[in-house]
Design an enzyme around this catalytic site. Sequence first.
Site, mmCIF file in Angstrom:
data_model
loop_
_atom_site.group_PDB
_atom_site.id
_atom_site.type_symbol
_atom_site.label_atom_id
_atom_site.label_comp_id
_atom_site.label_asym_id
_atom_site.label_seq_id
_atom_site.Cartn_x
_atom_site.Cartn_y
_atom_site.Cartn_z
ATOM 1 N N GLU A 72 0.813 -1.229 0.000
ATOM 2 C CA GLU A 72 0.000 0.000 0.000
ATOM 3 C C GLU A 72 0.841 1.272 0.000
ATOM 4 O OE1 GLU A 72 -2.825 -0.447 3.227
ATOM 5 O OE2 GLU A 72 -3.620 -2.300 2.383
ATOM 6 N N ASN A 130 2.045 -5.169 -3.013
ATOM 7 C CA ASN A 130 0.673 -5.603 -2.741
ATOM 8 C C ASN A 130 -0.173 -4.373 -2.421
ATOM 9 O OD1 ASN A 130 -1.138 -7.905 -2.091
ATOM 10 N ND2 ASN A 130 -1.006 -7.186 0.032
ATOM 11 N N HIS A 169 -10.188 -6.602 -2.129
ATOM 12 C CA HIS A 169 -11.250 -6.418 -1.137
ATOM 13 C C HIS A 169 -12.403 -5.709 -1.838
ATOM 14 C CE1 HIS A 169 -8.891 -7.819 2.227
ATOM 15 N NE2 HIS A 169 -7.914 -6.999 1.918
ATOM 16 N N GLU A 172 -5.959 -11.136 -1.213
ATOM 17 C CA GLU A 172 -6.768 -10.887 -0.008
ATOM 18 C C GLU A 172 -8.256 -10.834 -0.351
ATOM 19 O OE1 GLU A 172 -5.308 -7.545 2.301
ATOM 20 O OE2 GLU A 172 -3.217 -7.982 1.836
ATOM 21 N N ASP A 178 -12.059 -10.779 -0.716
ATOM 22 C CA ASP A 178 -13.374 -10.933 -0.083
ATOM 23 C C ASP A 178 -14.336 -9.967 -0.769
ATOM 24 O OD1 ASP A 178 -12.512 -8.537 1.179
ATOM 25 O OD2 ASP A 178 -12.294 -9.479 3.145
#
Length: 342
Positions: free
Chosen positions: A157, A198, A234, A262, A264
């Site tokens: 990030e 990432n 996400h 990651e 979801d």
Amino acid sequence: MVHLLATLLALVTVAACSPTFKPKSKPELNTIAKQHRKLYFGTATDNPELNDTAYRAILDDNRMFGQITPANSMKWFATEPSPGEFTFHDGDVIANLAKKNRQLLRGHNCVWHNQLPDWVSTGTFTEKEILAVVERHCETLVRHYRGQVYAWDVINEVFNDDGTFRQDVFFNSSGSKFIPTAFHAARRADPHAKLYANDFNIEGPNAKSAAYQNLIKTLKKEGVPIDGIGFQSHFIVGELPPNIKENMEAFTKLGVEVAVTELDVRMTLPETPELLAQQRKDYETVISVCQAVKGCIGVTVWDFTDKFSWVPGTFAGQGAACPWDENLKEKPGFFGIIDGFN
Ligand SMILES: *[C@@H]1O[C@H](CO)[C@@H](O)[C@H](O)[C@H]1NC(C)=O
Ligand SMILES: *[C@@H]1O[C@H](CO)[C@@H](O)[C@H](O)[C@H]1NC(C)=O
């Protein structure tokens, strides 16, 4: 012809008797991913939930999950709480679990602006000092797990959504110099681990994904070792960005692999049959894109059950983001994942 038929019959007989051809009571996501030439299907997990036996029965099955990521216990606050004092206990628990289960391990992460110990986040550093701090942290962390980690999120990030660098303690003290420092330290510490950047909101083509593509080009030109880009993924139900596949290919063209790290798909609660049906489609879309892009090597969900999802604690009023519900029962999204591979 007779010979061919006999051979076929023999093959069918072998197949029918072989344990791998037994009818399955439950589809197994890692098995399916590997059948479709992906390296793994994985999940994040976290130390406090490892005492849940029903959860463990699913987590520990390497036919379901061929890879795990520690959600918290390898982060900076957990691994170097005071300058130069390293604590690996909780990270080791996850690493040992991966070894015991014969699962790949993703290391998460070396340098991130969040979940830092106070001595880093509120410290004042000269450029030389911060680079030494980053170097010692990455080198020590990655070296500790040398040989055990498939891939490390070396930087996490580092860009804002508009494509400018995030003004965190690392950037404010060194500009972007901490980035090559972190990658070089990680490569020295474990030459065989894949080294990743990432981030979230880079799954579709936009200013932030463009910033990462430029960064990768620059790093490669300067001989800085970067092997992969992690699409955190996400997502929100019904709000996947368009052109994820084209964007993935724009990265793989630069000579890096891509992983969905990651995944979801959260919703505003309460969940409804309509939201769950759309969520199933969204899981299917993400998986089918990774399936279609050769350089997309695997998919990790950010824990597999709503029982342990980070979403409700972070986004008020939202949740139900995972493929298994709070009672560890498969949701429509689980079957969307299977459909995405097929
Ligand atoms: C597992 O441990 C956590 C604390 O780390 C606790 O809150 C939870 O109740 C425990 N669960 C079980 C099933 O023992
Ligand atoms: C970094 O510098 C910017 C601009 O001066 C400031 O707004 C921000 O709070 C600083 N961040 C940290 C972590 O010191």
